[in-house]
Scaffold this motif. Structure first.
Motif, PDB file in Angstrom:
ATOM      1  N   GLU A   7      -1.345  11.227  -0.833  1.00 41.77           N
ATOM      2  CA  GLU A   7      -2.660  11.442  -0.234  1.00 41.77           C
ATOM      3  C   GLU A   7      -3.046  10.268   0.667  1.00 41.77           C
ATOM      4  OE1 GLU A   7      -6.486  13.040   0.595  1.00 41.77           O
ATOM      5  OE2 GLU A   7      -4.604  13.917  -0.100  1.00 41.77           O
ATOM      6  N   LEU A   8      -2.809   9.044   0.193  1.00 44.34           N
ATOM      7  CA  LEU A   8      -3.160   7.877   0.990  1.00 44.34           C
ATOM      8  C   LEU A   8      -2.352   7.817   2.285  1.00 44.34           C
ATOM      9  CD1 LEU A   8      -3.474   5.150  -1.797  1.00 44.34           C
ATOM     10  CD2 LEU A   8      -5.319   6.071  -0.396  1.00 44.34           C
ATOM     11  N   GLU A  16      -3.612  10.331   4.714  1.00 43.01           N
ATOM     12  CA  GLU A  16      -4.847   9.921   5.375  1.00 43.01           C
ATOM     13  C   GLU A  16      -4.534   9.140   6.656  1.00 43.01           C
ATOM     14  OE1 GLU A  16      -7.793  10.742   4.606  1.00 43.01           O
ATOM     15  OE2 GLU A  16      -7.608  11.521   2.577  1.00 43.01           O
ATOM     16  N   TYR A  45     -10.739   8.848   2.872  1.00 43.22           N
ATOM     17  CA  TYR A  45     -11.298   7.665   3.499  1.00 43.22           C
ATOM     18  C   TYR A  45     -12.798   7.799   3.748  1.00 43.22           C
ATOM     19  CZ  TYR A  45      -6.872   5.265   4.178  1.00 43.22           C
ATOM     20  OH  TYR A  45      -5.697   4.595   3.978  1.00 43.22           O
ATOM     21  N   ASN A  60     -11.843   0.672  -2.717  1.00 36.94           N
ATOM     22  CA  ASN A  60     -10.520   0.384  -2.175  1.00 36.94           C
ATOM     23  C   ASN A  60      -9.503   1.069  -3.092  1.00 36.94           C
ATOM     24  OD1 ASN A  60      -8.058  -0.627  -1.368  1.00 36.94           O
ATOM     25  ND2 ASN A  60      -8.680  -2.766  -1.408  1.00 36.94           N
ATOM     26  N   TYR A  61      -8.996   2.223  -2.673  1.00 39.65           N
ATOM     27  CA  TYR A  61      -8.129   3.007  -3.558  1.00 39.65           C
ATOM     28  C   TYR A  61      -6.781   2.339  -3.773  1.00 39.65           C
ATOM     29  CZ  TYR A  61     -11.500   6.762  -3.641  1.00 39.65           C
ATOM     30  OH  TYR A  61     -12.637   7.497  -3.849  1.00 39.65           O
ATOM     31  N   VAL A  62      -6.320   1.553  -2.823  1.00 38.69           N
ATOM     32  CA  VAL A  62      -5.085   0.802  -3.038  1.00 38.69           C
ATOM     33  C   VAL A  62      -5.262  -0.173  -4.200  1.00 38.69           C
ATOM     34  CG1 VAL A  62      -3.456  -0.831  -2.011  1.00 38.69           C
ATOM     35  CG2 VAL A  62      -4.374   1.043  -0.627  1.00 38.69           C
ATOM     36  N   GLU A  71     -13.328  12.982  -4.338  1.00 44.32           N
ATOM     37  CA  GLU A  71     -12.474  11.937  -4.889  1.00 44.32           C
ATOM     38  C   GLU A  71     -12.342  12.077  -6.405  1.00 44.32           C
ATOM     39  OE1 GLU A  71     -16.436  11.169  -5.459  1.00 44.32           O
ATOM     40  OE2 GLU A  71     -15.497  11.372  -3.488  1.00 44.32           O
TER      41      GLU A  71
END
Length: 396
Positions: free
Chosen positions: A70-71, A74, A83, A92-94, A203
């Motif tokens: 998914e990231l 994006e 995002y 910050n999903y990372v 999310e």
């Protein structure tokens, strides 16, 4: 009725988590045997052959594959959805994925080396701190009694870390029978997915459906009779994921329904953990001390097989999940009535099973001698008879 493209997209992510987890379980088995992360047969266990206990690695890989896909999407395909929510939620999903990685890694090391409780707790706190620093923070909740929000200020940081660590250990302690922790998590994930969809929280829905896919795939190998245990690498990771999902549902939200729903759905392991802590403190034992008085042990003593015991807890969790979903779609006095029904039924069942004996000893002293003996007799029959996290040191 047509399904929206957003729902299809989310279902595809869940499918990725399912497929990757399913394919990675054999790899997790080989890793467990290589590093001797094995539950060997013993007097306190019924498995007749050595059983690998690092199934959490497979679920971790499934979840990470879907979320990383998914990231990357994006960035490469400009999907925007995640995002947009990240900018709105300031997440910050990372960093969230990094924190979840630390949690799983701590559990995996514990599966192999049997960490000391303090070191294990420290690792959980580090993982939770990374998640909190990434923006998953319970900074405020809607005031249920007046307009506006209740702000927690600086206290939000230790509060959120405590919340995440508590969820990790709740799932860890309930992991005592084949398929129990994974099944409870799957039911909770599905309910939270449905609630998040209704509240338009993309999310939250994404994390929930990915976790659902991973746990369903793992249950193929973990439901009785299991061929692999999830170990602490799995139980801590699942607990952290549930904590993150519930927090994502409440960040900058005008309602606390997802947070409340998460606590309602997880009421069984939460109550079991709370009573276990009280029981061990009253007996002057360490909190992590193993015993055979958890909910699933009580069900086994009542004469249910391990599989039936797990199915009973599944049904009970589904009942709570349905109630949580109803609460999320009602208001006013109906919310109170549904909550009261859930509380009364759950308390009655727990009282019948003797879970509250450490805190309601006077009540149980009036029971017949036969009932008292039955509540405290050694376990008979099948079942692991203890939580994986509590028993590893004896089995090594």
């Amino acid at each position: 009725m047509s399904i929206s493209p957003q729902i299809i997209h989310l279902l595809c992510l869940g499918g990725i988590a399912f497929v990757v987890t399913y394919l990675c379980v054999p790899l997790a088995k080989r890793i467990a045997f290589k590093f001797n992360a094995i539950d060997y047969p013993s007097a306190r266990r019924v498995n007749k052959t050595p059983m690998p206990r690092m199934g959490g690695i497979a679920m971790f890989m499934g979840v990470m594959a879907a979320l990383i896909f998914e990231l990357v999407g994006e960035v490469v395909f400009d999907w925007h959805e995640l995002y947009r929510s990240a900018r709105f939620l300031q997440v910050n999903y990372v960093g969230v994925l990094a924190g979840l990685t630390v949690v799983c890694l701590v559990g995996a090391i514990d599966d192999v080396k049997s960490l000391k409780p303090r070191m294990k707790l420290l690792g959980q706190i580090v993982g939770a701190c990374i998640i909190v620093a990434s923006g998953v923070l319970l900074a405020s909740i809607k005031n249920p009694f007046a307009p506006g929000f209740i702000e927690f200020g600086w206290f939000a940081y230790p509060l959120t870390v405590f919340y995440l660590v508590a969820f990790m250990n709740v799932i860890n302690l309930v992991d005592g029978l084949d398929g129990l922790a994974a099944g409870i998590t799957a039911i909770a994930s599905f309910a939270l997915f449905m609630i998040a969809i209704g509240k338009f929280r993309a999310e939250t829905a994404m994390f929930a459906i990915v976790l659902l896919g991973a746990t369903l795939a793992f249950l193929r190998y973990n439901f009785a009779p299991a061929s692999i245990f999830m170990g602490d690498s799995g139980s801590l990771f699942l607990g952290a994921m549930l904590g993150v999902i519930s927090l994502l549902g409440v960040i900058r939200s005008p309602t606390i329904v997802v947070l409340a729903a998460s606590l309602i759905i997880a009421a069984i392991p939460i109550m079991d953990t709370f009573v276990a802590i009280v029981r061990r403190l009253k007996n002057h034992q360490p909190i992590q001390q193993a015993d055979a008085k958890h909910l699933h042990h009580k069900l086994l003593r009542e004469g249910f097989t391990p599989r039936k015991s797990v199915l009973i807890v599944y049904a009970w969790t589904a009942f709570l999940a349905l109630g949580a979903y109803m609460i999320s779609n009602t208001s006013g006095v109906k919310v109170f009535l549904v909550f009261l029904l859930l509380a009364v039924v759950s308390f009655a069942v727990l009282l019948k099973l003797g879970i509250f004996e450490p805190v309601l000893r006077h009540h149980y002293s009036k029971r017949s001698p036969r009932a008292v003996r039955r509540a405290n007799e050694p376990l008979k029959g099948e079942g692991r008879g203890e939580t994986a996290g509590e028993s590893k040191k004896e089995n090594r």
